[in-house]
Design a protein around this motif. Structure first.
Motif, PDB file in Angstrom:
ATOM      1  N   HIS A  58      -3.532  -1.591   9.606  1.00  0.00           N
ATOM      2  CA  HIS A  58      -3.961  -2.916   9.167  1.00  0.00           C
ATOM      3  C   HIS A  58      -2.888  -3.596   8.328  1.00  0.00           C
ATOM      4  CE1 HIS A  58      -7.972  -2.298  10.713  1.00  0.00           C
ATOM      5  NE2 HIS A  58      -8.017  -1.125  10.098  1.00  0.00           N
ATOM      6  N   ALA A  59      -2.981  -4.904   8.266  1.00  0.00           N
ATOM      7  CA  ALA A  59      -2.040  -5.696   7.474  1.00  0.00           C
ATOM      8  C   ALA A  59      -2.187  -5.358   6.000  1.00  0.00           C
ATOM      9  CB  ALA A  59      -2.299  -7.185   7.703  1.00  0.00           C
ATOM     10  N   GLU A  60      -1.128  -5.615   5.254  1.00  0.00           N
ATOM     11  CA  GLU A  60      -1.104  -5.297   3.822  1.00  0.00           C
ATOM     12  C   GLU A  60      -2.294  -5.906   3.085  1.00  0.00           C
ATOM     13  OE1 GLU A  60       0.728  -3.347   0.631  1.00  0.00           O
ATOM     14  OE2 GLU A  60       1.676  -3.533   2.606  1.00  0.00           O
ATOM     15  N   SER A  63      -5.635  -3.855   4.255  1.00  0.00           N
ATOM     16  CA  SER A  63      -5.715  -2.391   4.215  1.00  0.00           C
ATOM     17  C   SER A  63      -6.238  -1.877   2.882  1.00  0.00           C
ATOM     18  CB  SER A  63      -4.336  -1.790   4.496  1.00  0.00           C
ATOM     19  OG  SER A  63      -4.350  -0.393   4.308  1.00  0.00           O
ATOM     20  N   THR A  64      -7.215  -1.000   2.946  1.00  0.00           N
ATOM     21  CA  THR A  64      -7.747  -0.388   1.726  1.00  0.00           C
ATOM     22  C   THR A  64      -6.833   0.711   1.205  1.00  0.00           C
ATOM     23  OG1 THR A  64      -9.114   1.115   3.060  1.00  0.00           O
ATOM     24  CG2 THR A  64     -10.128  -0.938   2.323  1.00  0.00           C
ATOM     25  N   SER A  65      -6.271   1.500   2.115  1.00  0.00           N
ATOM     26  CA  SER A  65      -5.406   2.602   1.682  1.00  0.00           C
ATOM     27  C   SER A  65      -4.079   2.080   1.135  1.00  0.00           C
ATOM     28  CB  SER A  65      -5.171   3.597   2.821  1.00  0.00           C
ATOM     29  OG  SER A  65      -4.569   2.982   3.939  1.00  0.00           O
ATOM     30  N   LEU A 164      -2.252  12.815  -2.400  1.00  0.00           N
ATOM     31  CA  LEU A 164      -3.016  12.278  -1.274  1.00  0.00           C
ATOM     32  C   LEU A 164      -3.822  11.086  -1.757  1.00  0.00           C
ATOM     33  CD1 LEU A 164      -4.157  12.438   1.647  1.00  0.00           C
ATOM     34  CD2 LEU A 164      -5.933  13.970   0.732  1.00  0.00           C
ATOM     35  N   LEU A 165      -3.670   9.956  -1.067  1.00  0.00           N
ATOM     36  CA  LEU A 165      -4.467   8.761  -1.315  1.00  0.00           C
ATOM     37  C   LEU A 165      -5.192   8.412  -0.020  1.00  0.00           C
ATOM     38  CD1 LEU A 165      -1.806   6.521  -3.147  1.00  0.00           C
ATOM     39  CD2 LEU A 165      -3.422   8.116  -4.187  1.00  0.00           C
ATOM     40  N   ALA A 166      -6.518   8.331  -0.050  1.00  0.00           N
ATOM     41  CA  ALA A 166      -7.278   8.079   1.170  1.00  0.00           C
ATOM     42  C   ALA A 166      -8.502   7.225   0.886  1.00  0.00           C
ATOM     43  CB  ALA A 166      -7.696   9.398   1.813  1.00  0.00           C
ATOM     44  N   THR A 167      -8.902   6.447   1.890  1.00  0.00           N
ATOM     45  CA  THR A 167     -10.079   5.598   1.771  1.00  0.00           C
ATOM     46  C   THR A 167     -10.993   5.802   2.967  1.00  0.00           C
ATOM     47  OG1 THR A 167      -8.853   3.794   2.827  1.00  0.00           O
ATOM     48  CG2 THR A 167      -8.940   3.790   0.418  1.00  0.00           C
ATOM     49  N   ALA A 168     -12.308   5.568   2.739  1.00  0.00           N
ATOM     50  CA  ALA A 168     -13.289   5.736   3.808  1.00  0.00           C
ATOM     51  C   ALA A 168     -14.456   4.778   3.621  1.00  0.00           C
ATOM     52  CB  ALA A 168     -13.814   7.177   3.827  1.00  0.00           C
ATOM     53  N   ARG A 206     -11.400  -4.439   2.065  1.00  0.00           N
ATOM     54  CA  ARG A 206     -10.467  -4.633   0.955  1.00  0.00           C
ATOM     55  C   ARG A 206     -11.179  -4.981  -0.362  1.00  0.00           C
ATOM     56  NH1 ARG A 206      -4.740  -4.550   0.610  1.00  0.00           N
ATOM     57  NH2 ARG A 206      -4.195  -5.362  -1.425  1.00  0.00           N
ATOM     58  N   SER A 207     -12.133  -5.885  -0.316  1.00  0.00           N
ATOM     59  CA  SER A 207     -12.778  -6.271  -1.570  1.00  0.00           C
ATOM     60  C   SER A 207     -13.538  -5.108  -2.192  1.00  0.00           C
ATOM     61  CB  SER A 207     -13.725  -7.456  -1.343  1.00  0.00           C
ATOM     62  OG  SER A 207     -14.757  -7.122  -0.428  1.00  0.00           O
TER      63      SER A 207
END
Length: 225
Positions: A58-60, A63-65, A164-168, A206-207
């Protein structure tokens, strides 16, 4: 080089932050004594070379991550650490073919962005930051492609520090079980010191991540180095 030589298993570093749900745990005010001790243990007062590997397609702005990576980088740069960011989803990359031409310590047959841009930076780095959205309960294909290409310099990438940085989207307590296990197995195999994990549940857009505490947590980890 014999692959079996790299199957040694050791304990990962103890300074790991595991953040789940909407809570903030393991990271306190960056000015307190614990954070000062942590910074001394990790960087030993020296400026670190840090490689951040983004892997979201995803675009900057969406993107959540990448948001977590941005906040981490801001924290690390506030302490004078050097950051190199590689966007695995936007660069030209190729998956490992398992041809063994590199002999685990040589040039890859692919002269792509991994070989030309990323690998030299990783070899110099003190700390590698793996950044991914959660896809089918694992890391993105883009990040896995990079990790598989570690093979060409396996021994020389051992012994570094990692985050490690991750989003879900998901919020279940088992959301990150598989990814966390994969990452920690990689840490043990590569003899890395795990110095932080931010596993952001309930952050599918993102929000959501911007309004959560996870960005602040990522910043504090960076600033504590």
């Amino acid at each position: 080089m014999d692959r079996r030589k790299f199957l040694k298993v050791i304990c990962a570093g103890a300074a790991t932050f595991f953040i789940s749900g909407c809570g903030l745990a393991g990271v306190e005010d960056k000015n307190n004594d614990d954070s000062k001790a942590l910074a001394k243990n990790i960087s030993e007062g020296e400026k670190m070379k840090i490689v951040v590997i983004n892997s979201s397609p995803h675009a900057e702005r969406d993107s959540t991550s990448k948001y977590l990576a941005q906040k981490f980088s801001e924290g690390a740069q506030s302490k004078g650490h050097e950051i190199f960011t590689f966007d695995a989803a936007k660069e030209e990359t190729n998956p490992c073919k398992g041809c063994d031409r590199c002999g685990m310590d040589g040039d890859c047959i692919f002269h792509d962005a991994i070989a030309e841009k990323l690998m030299p930076k990783m070899l110099e780095a003190d700390l590698l930051v793996l950044v991914t959205p959660l896809y089918y309960y694992g890391m993105s294909a883009q990040l896995k492609t990079v990790i598989d290409r570690f093979y060409s310099r396996t021994g020389r990438l051992h012994g570094k520090k990692s985050i490690l940085l991750a989003t879900a989207w998901n919020t279940a307590d088992w959301t990150f079980t598989a990814l966390k296990a994969h990452y920690e197995t990689l840490v043990r195999y590569m003899e890395w010191q795990d110095v932080g994990q931010v596993l952001a549940t309930g952050c599918g857009y993102r929000s959501a991540v911007e309004n959560s505490e996870f960005g602040d947590t990522a910043f504090k980890i960076g600033a504590a180095l």
